[in-house]
Design a protein around this motif. Structure first.
Motif, PDB file in Angstrom:
ATOM      1  N   GLU A  77       0.827  -1.206   0.000  1.00  0.00           N
ATOM      2  CA  GLU A  77       0.000   0.000   0.000  1.00  0.00           C
ATOM      3  C   GLU A  77       0.869   1.268   0.000  1.00  0.00           C
ATOM      4  OE1 GLU A  77      -1.555  -2.901   1.433  1.00  0.00           O
ATOM      5  OE2 GLU A  77      -2.468  -2.467  -0.486  1.00  0.00           O
ATOM      6  N   LYS A  98      -8.236 -13.094  -2.444  1.00  0.00           N
ATOM      7  CA  LYS A  98      -9.144 -11.966  -2.236  1.00  0.00           C
ATOM      8  C   LYS A  98     -10.187 -11.803  -3.340  1.00  0.00           C
ATOM      9  CE  LYS A  98      -6.486  -8.524   0.442  1.00  0.00           C
ATOM     10  NZ  LYS A  98      -5.913  -7.154   0.308  1.00  0.00           N
ATOM     11  N   ASN A 131      -0.687  -7.420  -4.213  1.00  0.00           N
ATOM     12  CA  ASN A 131      -1.278  -6.463  -5.136  1.00  0.00           C
ATOM     13  C   ASN A 131      -0.240  -5.520  -5.730  1.00  0.00           C
ATOM     14  OD1 ASN A 131      -1.704  -5.542  -2.118  1.00  0.00           O
ATOM     15  ND2 ASN A 131      -1.415  -3.684  -3.304  1.00  0.00           N
ATOM     16  N   THR A 170      -4.791  -9.144  -3.748  1.00  0.00           N
ATOM     17  CA  THR A 170      -3.594  -9.954  -3.523  1.00  0.00           C
ATOM     18  C   THR A 170      -3.916 -11.420  -3.773  1.00  0.00           C
ATOM     19  OG1 THR A 170      -4.074 -10.480  -1.221  1.00  0.00           O
ATOM     20  CG2 THR A 170      -2.987  -8.390  -1.628  1.00  0.00           C
ATOM     21  N   ASP A 178      -6.405  -4.105  -5.309  1.00  0.00           N
ATOM     22  CA  ASP A 178      -5.783  -4.681  -4.110  1.00  0.00           C
ATOM     23  C   ASP A 178      -6.157  -6.161  -3.975  1.00  0.00           C
ATOM     24  OD1 ASP A 178      -4.368  -4.948  -1.709  1.00  0.00           O
ATOM     25  OD2 ASP A 178      -6.000  -4.173  -0.486  1.00  0.00           O
TER      26      ASP A 178
END
Ligand code: CA
Length: 695
Positions: free
Chosen positions: A195, A347, A275, A322, A320
């Motif tokens: 992130e 995810k 990600n 992952t 995002d």
């Protein structure tokens, strides 16, 4: 050592008991971990990481007699995610801030504790709480990663430091929360930071010396840069063309922060890759290319770390999504043949069955509703994306979202029922392009404006959103790709799972209940109210023939910190290790603290200042202190903080960083004093809503 003991026993009739008195876990014991049902020697129980205990004293008939045998209180109220290891009557577990503990598995007596003294300000680099998911044991040593990027080896008997290596560039926002794995005398460890803007990799170190053996980067260096001199060099030269533009500006992402699984059958290590960094593919790579190996599983040669094959579940990742989530190895009968497969429920919402011999997709099916694709094209193995899903035409509410249809909480597989038990969830999130994107060194760099998820201020509106959020335990048939039963937990972010030969499935939940379910029917057979939310996965072990089930209780982690919709709100008591056995009768008392009243602030600000504060808070502060300043209670609820009423003190905390040792760094690098005052204006408004409406 075991061999020596056997030889001595034969020659001199020396009593070797179990044969393991010296407590040394060597390669052969790790290989045969499944036969040592009394122990839990690796993160996932065995190298296959099925999280299946062969013990059956606790079963469908006896489960109702389970009780607390002992508990141990830790020094932290932050998230506890660790899988305890159990070796020959000793439990090794890790807690927040990367502390390592050894306890007597029968009595709970603390044998030793090691504090790696992670600097408090490192907490700012951690996207998802200051958690640690566990240790590894090998050859008389306990191995653990630290939040600030070290890999440490401790003497298993004394807890004394044997060696320590720094595995990351500590000037960059790398963290380690994952458990190391032992593969052929080496310790493998990855890292996190996707992130913030880092470049992911996994490294192998000699278990005795800490010397690096190999490293594999999951994303390429800048175009034209000289090779890394790493195991990944050859394959990077080939896959660099799947990237475009100045993708190294924010590292590219691809951190290996959870799954690292040794597959003995093919002498390979399967890693789950995270990600992209930033999230938005348009910002990261001009909207071009698949961006290998983001959101992929990659198989590496277990000796050299060289590339063997990969499967990318989310090409050109932009949500995002992952693919770091836990990987389970098994042999399944598919189409009449035994197939050596890996199973993963990352995810993005798909349950993947992949042939481990070549990385070919066997089957893929969504295990919860998903709206970003119309399915997976089995010819190409690629998802068929829905128009608009890349928020290219404006905001898109994705379900699942970056919180994951399934996150790090481990699933379990029972070879008895042939079912996989998935701690699944439905947590939609709105994505909006953050164009023009301005990077922030050291901070979150998503390219996505999360502020559009700001919550309403009326009870009905909040209720409506809360009703959408789901947390379920799903029993999934991986051959038929079909749900067999489910248990509804209410809200999301529940515990990891254990399956046992006793026909049980154990799982804790966000409310703090620790439950045993019938593995075939899903019927609840037993429950214990810990009064503290549970996210960690349980383990089972035995000492002198008596079976125990152990679980870390302590709420936190990404969603647990940031969401105002957790099931167990308010300030948290310290976390604990709870151990259960048949007939256990240990006392248990947990006091919940009063959250305190909303702070009423007399100062007045302009509407523009409040709006500016809202923008800053929802993009910068909410990931720790909760959306719309509604804290889950893991971190302080700023609406109830006395600091809010004191303009000078607010500046000292938020701007100058006087609480940095607690993890609250100063934001002077990113925010002006006016910006900081604007956040106070916004939070004061939130406190007023709390005072007047109670929400
Ligand atoms: Ca992430």
């Amino acid at each position: 050592m075991r061999k020596l003991c056997v030889v001595l026993a034969m020659a001199f009739l020396v009593s070797c008991g179990s044969g393991y008195e010296d407590g040394v876990i060597d390669t052969s014991r790790l290989d045969g971990a499944a036969s040592e049902t009394q122990n839990w020697l690796t993160y996932g129980g065995t190298y296959e990481e099925q999280r299946y205990s062969g013990l059956e004293e606790i079963n469908a008939e006896t489960a109702s007699s389970l009780g607390l045998e002992w508990s141990h209180e830790f020094d932290t109220a932050r998230g506890l995610e660790a899988t305890p290891l159990v070796a020959d009557g000793v439990i090794y577990t890790t807690t927040a801030w990367s502390k390592v503990h050894a306890l007597d598995a029968t009595t709970g007596k603390l044998l030793w504790k090691y504090d790696p003294k992670v600097p408090g300000e490192t907490g700012f680099k951690a996207c998802c709480d200051v958690v640690n998911r566990g240790a590894a044991i090998y050859n008389g040593k306990i191995y653990s990663g630290t939040l600030d990027g070290r890999l440490i080896a401790l003497d298993a008997k004394t807890g004394k430091l044997v060696w320590s290596v720094v595995t990351v560039d500590q000037s960059k926002p790398y963290t380690i929360t994952g458990a190391p794995r032992i593969v052929k005398g080496r310790v493998l460890i990855g890292n996190g930071g996707g992130e913030y803007g880092v470049r992911g990799y996994v490294s192998a170190y000699d278990a005795e010396t800490g010397k690096q053996a190999w490293r594999f980067y999951t994303v390429p260096p800048a175009k034209g840069a000289k090779p890394d001199g790493a195991a990944s060099d050859d394959i990077i030269a080939k896959m660099q063309g799947t990237w475009d533009g100045d993708y190294t500006k924010f590292g590219g992402g691809g951190t290996v922060w959870d799954a690292i699984v040794y597959d003995k059958d093919f002498n390979q290590v399967l890693i789950g890759v995270g990600n992209g960094s930033p999230w938005d593919h348009r910002v990261r790579s001009n909207g071009k290319g698949d961006n290998l190996f983001l959101s992929s599983v990659v198989a590496l040669d277990a000796d050299t770390g060289k590339y063997k094959w990969h499967y990318q579940g989310t090409p050109a990742e932009t949500w995002d999504f992952t693919q770091t989530q836990p990987i389970i190895l098994a042999s399944l009968k598919i189409g009449g043949a035994d197939r050596k497969v890996m199973m993963q429920a990352p995810k993005n919402g798909f349950f993947y069955v992949i042939d481990r011999s070549n990385g070919k997709l066997v089957s893929a099916k969504n295990f919860v509703p998903q709206n970003w694709t119309s399915g997976v094209d089995m010819k190409t193995g690629r998802p068929i994306e829905m128009p608009g899903a890349r928020y290219e035409n404006g905001p898109f509410v994705a379900n699942p979202s970056g919180h994951g249809a399934h996150n790090w909480q481990p699933m379990a597989f029972s070879p008895k029922t042939n079912l996989v038990y998935i701690p699944a969830q439905e947590v939609p999130m709105a994505y909006q392009s953050d164009a023009p994107f301005v990077g922030r060194e050291g901070g979150w760099n998503l390219g996505v404006n999360l502020a559009i998820n700001t919550l309403p201020d009326d009870e009905a509106g909040l209720k409506a959103i809360r009703a959408i959020l789901k947390g379920v335990l799903i029993a999934w048939d991986p051959i038929k790709q079909k749900e067999m039963w489910r248990v509804d937990h209410g809200g999301p972010w529940n515990g990891g799972v254990l399956a046992t030969a006793g026909g049980l499935v154990f799982q804790g939940n966000a409310k703090g209940e620790f439950n045993a379910f019938n593995a075939t029917s899903g019927k609840k057979l037993w429950s214990f109210d810990s009064k503290i939310g549970i996210v960690a996965p349980p383990v089972s072990y035995s000492v002198n023939g008596k079976q125990y089930v152990a679980v870390m209780v302590g709420y936190g982690g990404g969603y647990g910190v940031a969401s105002p919709f957790t099931e167990n709100m308010g300030p948290r008591p310290n976390g604990r290790l709870l151990v259960f056995a048949i007939g256990g009768k240990a006392p248990y008392k947990v006091e919940r603290m009063d959250p305190g009243p909303a702070v009423v602030v007399k100062d007045k600000w302009s509407t523009a200042t409040v709006a500016k504060g809202a923008q800053i808070f929802e993009t910068t502060c909410s990931v720790c202190h909760g959306g719309t300043a509604r804290s889950s209670g893991v971190l302080p609820d700023l609406r109830r903080s006395p600091v809010l009423a004191d303009q000078k003190l607010w500046q000292e905390v938020v701007h100058d960083g006087i609480l940095k040792d607690n993890g609250m760094v100063g934001f002077s690098k990113w925010l002006s004093r006016e910006d900081v005052e604007a956040t106070r204006a916004y939070v004061a408004g939130r406190a007023k809503v709390l005072a007047t409406k109670g929400i």
